[in-house]
Scaffold this active site. Structure first.
Site, PDB file in Angstrom:
ATOM      1  CE  LYS A 175      71.002  80.239 -25.095  1.00 55.42           C
ATOM      2  NZ  LYS A 175      70.804  79.538 -26.387  1.00 55.42           N
ATOM      3  CD  GLU A 250      56.278  86.167 -21.037  1.00 53.22           C
ATOM      4  OE1 GLU A 250      55.025  85.534 -21.502  1.00 53.22           O
ATOM      5  OE2 GLU A 250      56.309  87.380 -20.366  1.00 53.22           O
ATOM      6  CB  CYS A 284      53.958  80.651 -26.905  1.00 50.61           C
ATOM      7  SG  CYS A 284      53.719  82.283 -27.427  1.00 50.61           S
ATOM      8  CD  GLU A 385      54.203  74.654 -26.001  1.00 55.31           C
ATOM      9  OE1 GLU A 385      55.009  74.211 -25.494  1.00 55.31           O
ATOM     10  OE2 GLU A 385      53.990  75.940 -26.226  1.00 55.31           O
TER      11      GLU A 385
HETATM   12  N1  LIG Z   1      55.411  82.576 -23.732  1.00 53.80           N
HETATM   13  C1  LIG Z   1      55.690  83.221 -24.580  1.00 53.80           C
HETATM   14  O1  LIG Z   1      55.855  84.311 -25.171  1.00 53.80           O
HETATM   15  C2  LIG Z   1      56.516  82.104 -25.932  1.00 53.80           C
HETATM   16  C3  LIG Z   1      57.113  82.604 -26.947  1.00 53.80           C
HETATM   17  C4  LIG Z   1      57.662  82.003 -27.751  1.00 53.80           C
HETATM   18  C5  LIG Z   1      58.025  80.516 -27.533  1.00 53.80           C
HETATM   19  N2  LIG Z   1      57.468  80.172 -26.167  1.00 53.80           N
HETATM   20  C6  LIG Z   1      57.743  78.712 -25.860  1.00 53.80           C
HETATM   21  O2  LIG Z   1      59.075  78.351 -26.353  1.00 53.80           O
HETATM   22  C7  LIG Z   1      58.765  76.854 -26.457  1.00 53.80           C
HETATM   23  C8  LIG Z   1      59.937  76.607 -27.822  1.00 53.80           C
HETATM   24  O3  LIG Z   1      60.906  77.061 -27.951  1.00 53.80           O
HETATM   25  P1  LIG Z   1      62.414  76.380 -27.568  1.00 53.80           P
HETATM   26  O4  LIG Z   1      62.353  75.066 -28.108  1.00 53.80           O
HETATM   27  O5  LIG Z   1      63.541  77.353 -28.328  1.00 53.80           O
HETATM   28  O6  LIG Z   1      62.363  76.302 -26.298  1.00 53.80           O
HETATM   29  P2  LIG Z   1      63.713  75.540 -25.341  1.00 53.80           P
HETATM   30  O7  LIG Z   1      63.418  75.996 -23.831  1.00 53.80           O
HETATM   31  O8  LIG Z   1      64.223  74.655 -25.579  1.00 53.80           O
HETATM   32  O9  LIG Z   1      64.844  76.969 -25.524  1.00 53.80           O
HETATM   33  C9  LIG Z   1      64.672  78.292 -25.379  1.00 53.80           C
HETATM   34  C10 LIG Z   1      65.999  78.984 -25.097  1.00 53.80           C
HETATM   35  O10 LIG Z   1      66.547  78.407 -23.724  1.00 53.80           O
HETATM   36  C11 LIG Z   1      67.985  77.984 -24.089  1.00 53.80           C
HETATM   37  N3  LIG Z   1      68.135  76.903 -23.002  1.00 53.80           N
HETATM   38  C12 LIG Z   1      67.960  75.301 -23.166  1.00 53.80           C
HETATM   39  N4  LIG Z   1      68.352  74.681 -22.010  1.00 53.80           N
HETATM   40  C13 LIG Z   1      68.644  75.734 -21.110  1.00 53.80           C
HETATM   41  C14 LIG Z   1      69.322  75.862 -19.852  1.00 53.80           C
HETATM   42  N5  LIG Z   1      69.615  74.519 -19.224  1.00 53.80           N
HETATM   43  N6  LIG Z   1      69.507  76.956 -19.415  1.00 53.80           N
HETATM   44  C15 LIG Z   1      69.361  78.257 -19.862  1.00 53.80           C
HETATM   45  N7  LIG Z   1      68.982  78.223 -21.260  1.00 53.80           N
HETATM   46  C16 LIG Z   1      68.969  77.338 -21.799  1.00 53.80           C
HETATM   47  C17 LIG Z   1      67.679  77.380 -25.302  1.00 53.80           C
HETATM   48  O11 LIG Z   1      69.160  77.417 -25.955  1.00 53.80           O
HETATM   49  C18 LIG Z   1      66.993  78.620 -26.182  1.00 53.80           C
HETATM   50  O12 LIG Z   1      67.935  79.780 -26.446  1.00 53.80           O
HETATM   51  C19 LIG Z   1      57.690  76.529 -26.677  1.00 53.80           C
HETATM   52  O13 LIG Z   1      57.292  75.902 -25.408  1.00 53.80           O
HETATM   53  C20 LIG Z   1      56.883  77.933 -26.675  1.00 53.80           C
HETATM   54  O14 LIG Z   1      55.411  77.600 -26.071  1.00 53.80           O
HETATM   55  C21 LIG Z   1      56.769  80.894 -25.537  1.00 53.80           C
HETATM   56  C1  LIG Z   2      54.176  85.637 -28.192  1.00 51.73           C
HETATM   57  N1  LIG Z   2      54.227  85.375 -29.841  1.00 51.73           N
HETATM   58  C2  LIG Z   2      52.887  84.989 -30.325  1.00 51.73           C
HETATM   59  C3  LIG Z   2      54.902  86.363 -30.771  1.00 51.73           C
HETATM   60  C4  LIG Z   2      55.020  84.218 -30.237  1.00 51.73           C
HETATM   61  C5  LIG Z   2      54.844  82.909 -29.457  1.00 51.73           C
HETATM   62  O1  LIG Z   2      55.194  81.818 -29.711  1.00 51.73           O
END
Ligand SMILES: NC(=O)c1ccc[n+]([C@@H]2O[C@H](COP(=O)([O-])OP(=O)(O)OC[C@H]3O[C@@H](n4cnc5c(N)ncnc54)[C@H](O)[C@@H]3O)[C@@H](O)[C@H]2O)c1
Ligand SMILES: C[N+](C)(C)CC=O
Length: 489
Positions: A175, A250, A284, A385
């Site tokens: 998803k 992650e 991230c 963040e």
């Molecule tokens: N650690 C890493 O490698 C990494 C990489 C990229 C992004 N991130 C983190 O992602 C965040 C930004 O992304 P975002 O805004 O899309 O995050 P988000 O948590 O809002 O959404 C991520 C995904 O989760 C889904 N989702 C939302 N609510 C859900 C639920 N209740 N149950 C299951 N799935 C659900 C969303 O539809 C989306 O596909 C930031 O905090 C960033 O740091 C982390």
């Molecule tokens: C893990 N990275 C750096 C590719 C994307 C983070 O948001």
């Protein structure tokens, strides 16, 4: 735009409800595609397909070399369609095409890396302590995997999940973020072309609270791999407890970047900017918590501000653009609120702090690169963040103080140290509580090394051999070559 729909059991299908979602270009708010909006029923159908494809055993018993060949083919197809994929990613996310091209190279590299690892997971023979026996360990697929990805690096984060799951013989339902599904849809077309059998990889498109929640709580899903925010991660962890799913999370980061006075000044300035402002800070691992030694603090901040003032904001398709828009109006509002909080908390706005004024940027979700100074660790802008183009700067005077500031966070994703004293650098990284630490570098990652967080930045690892282990169960097989009665009972 010729985009397909959901992909379930080897077929492209619309949503059960007939509902659709417009996908918006963050540069100008134009609709770039319309895709089906899946719901719980679609998700259940995809899970049933993945369950059946796992339980019939064909994919998991396909020789690992053959699964590796299919995954290698996916890498080749991504390379063939690199330009189309990069442009699609930039349309969907607003990031510059040059950044997206780099992402596509990384993505093909991830599929290639795991293709090479496919047949190197053969288990081990244990030196059994029991006479006349054979003791061995094998690695088996976990089963049906739910994979949920965010919007900032849509296809890159998908590749970190798809490739290791496929080579290890799992079946999956992916998803993508509901606002950036386009490149993931395209890669499912490529996986079909590469020969991934029907039912092995399924794609559902839709919101987190419906599709994501179903994947996390469904009893037929054995593993959830999630990349996204900490709040969502906690919800998923709770939902996944229903059948004690294996879990890989992650999550976010608030990453410190420590600059010592003996670092190469110009390189550190340049890399402190690179560490944050790619993709408008929506990374991230962005080094948004800059921790600068007192003796160079003012000069360092001045140098950053002078560079930031010259940033060229614009369309990701314009070759002069250095920074694109944020992903959505909703996210832009969150970043604005974060900056207002910083001002209320008493931080000094050194540059930025508003939307740009250029008429040609008014239809996009743009925000100026922003730097706060006079920040202290108890401020929420130092702890939370921003996920946008905002840096907070703190000062330190001793090495111990720098480490204390760096570790003062609920997060532990990544961090950096800039110094020419390598012994000092090693002392620092040994004490930094983060999954990745860079010395005289920032934000570098590659498929061979694991990625993941300490503390609330997550559970488990992606990439590297550990990223593959997440998708396997370990089984110990013991064979008695000379069975005898014990005659105890
Ligand atoms: N650690 C890493 O490698 C990494 C990489 C990229 C992004 N991130 C983190 O992602 C965040 C930004 O992304 P975002 O805004 O899309 O995050 P988000 O948590 O809002 O959404 C991520 C995904 O989760 C889904 N989702 C939302 N609510 C859900 C639920 N209740 N149950 C299951 N799935 C659900 C969303 O539809 C989306 O596909 C930031 O905090 C960033 O740091 C982390
Ligand atoms: C893990 N990275 C750096 C590719 C994307 C983070 O948001």
């Amino acid at each position: 735009m010729n985009l397909k729909q959901q992909y379930i059991n080897g077929k492209w299908v619309g949503a059960n409800s007939g509902n659709k979602r417009d996908i918006i270009n963050p540069f100008n708010q134009e609709v770039i595609a319309t895709v089906p909006e899946s719901d719980e029923l679609d998700t259940k159908a995809a899970i049933a397909a993945a369950r059946a494809a796992f339980d019939d055993g064909e994919w998991s018993s396909t020789p690992a070399t053959e699964r590796g060949n299919i995954v290698r083919k996916i890498a080749e197809l991504i390379e063939r369609d690199k330009e189309e994929l990069a442009r699609l990613e930039s349309l969907d996310t607003g990031k510059t095409v040059e950044e997206s091209r780099g992402d596509m190279d990384d993505i093909a590299g991830v599929f290639r890396f795991y293709a090479e690892q496919a047949d190197k997971n053969g288990g081990e023979l244990i030196d059994s302590p029991v006479p006349n026996s054979i003791s061995r360990v094998v690695h088996e697929p976990v089963g049906v995997c739910g994979q949920i990805t965010p919007w900032n690096y849509p296809l890159l984060q998908a590749s970190w999940k798809l490739a290791p799951a496929l080579v290890t013989g799992n079946t999956l339902i992916m998803k993508p973020s509901e606002i950036t599904p386009l490149t993931t849809i395209k890669v499912f077309e490529l996986m079909d072309e590469a020969g991934v059998p029907a039912g092995v990889a399924n794609l559902v498109l839709g919101a987190g609270h419906t599709v994501g929640a179903e994947l996390s709580s469904n009893m037929d899903v054995d593993l959830i791999s999630f990349t996204g925010g900490i709040v969502t991660g906690k919800k998923i962890m709770q939902a996944a407890s229903v059948n004690v799913k294996k879990l890989a999370l992650e999550l976010g980061g608030k990453n410190p970047n420590i600059i010592f006075a003996d670092a190469d000044f110009d390189i550190a300035v340049d890399q402190a900017l690179n560490g944050v402002f790619f993709h408008a800070g929506q990374i991230c691992s962005a080094g948004t918590r800059l921790i600068v030694e007192e003796s160079i603090h003012d000069e360092f901040v001045n140098a950053l501000v002078e560079r930031v003032k010259k940033f060229k904001l614009g369309s990701g398709f314009d070759k002069d653009t250095q920074m694109g828009p944020l992903i959505s109006g909703e996210h832009l509002a969150k970043v604005e609120e974060y900056v207002e909080t910083g001002i209320k908390e008493g931080a000094t706005l050194a540059v930025g702090g508003s939307r740009p004024e250029e008429p040609e940027l008014q239809n996009g979700f743009f925000y100026l690169p922003t730097i706060f100074t006079d920040c202290t660790t108890e401020m929420s802008i130092v702890q939370d963040e921003a996920f946008g183009p905002v840096i907070t700067v703190e000062k330190f005077s001793t090495e111990e103080e720098a480490i204390k500031l760096a570790n003062d966070s609920i997060y532990g994703l990544a961090g950096g140290v800039w110094t020419n004293d390598i012994v000092k650098a090693e002392r620092c990284v040994a004490k930094m509580r983060m999954g990745t630490v860079w010395i005289n570098e920032f934000n570098l990652y590659f498929p061979h090394a694991p990625w993941g967080g300490f503390k609330q930045s997550g559970i488990g690892r992606e990439l590297g051999n550990l990223g593959m282990e997440e998708y396997t169960e370990t089984k110990h097989i013991f064979q008695n070559l000379k069975p005898e009665a014990i005659n105890w009972f």
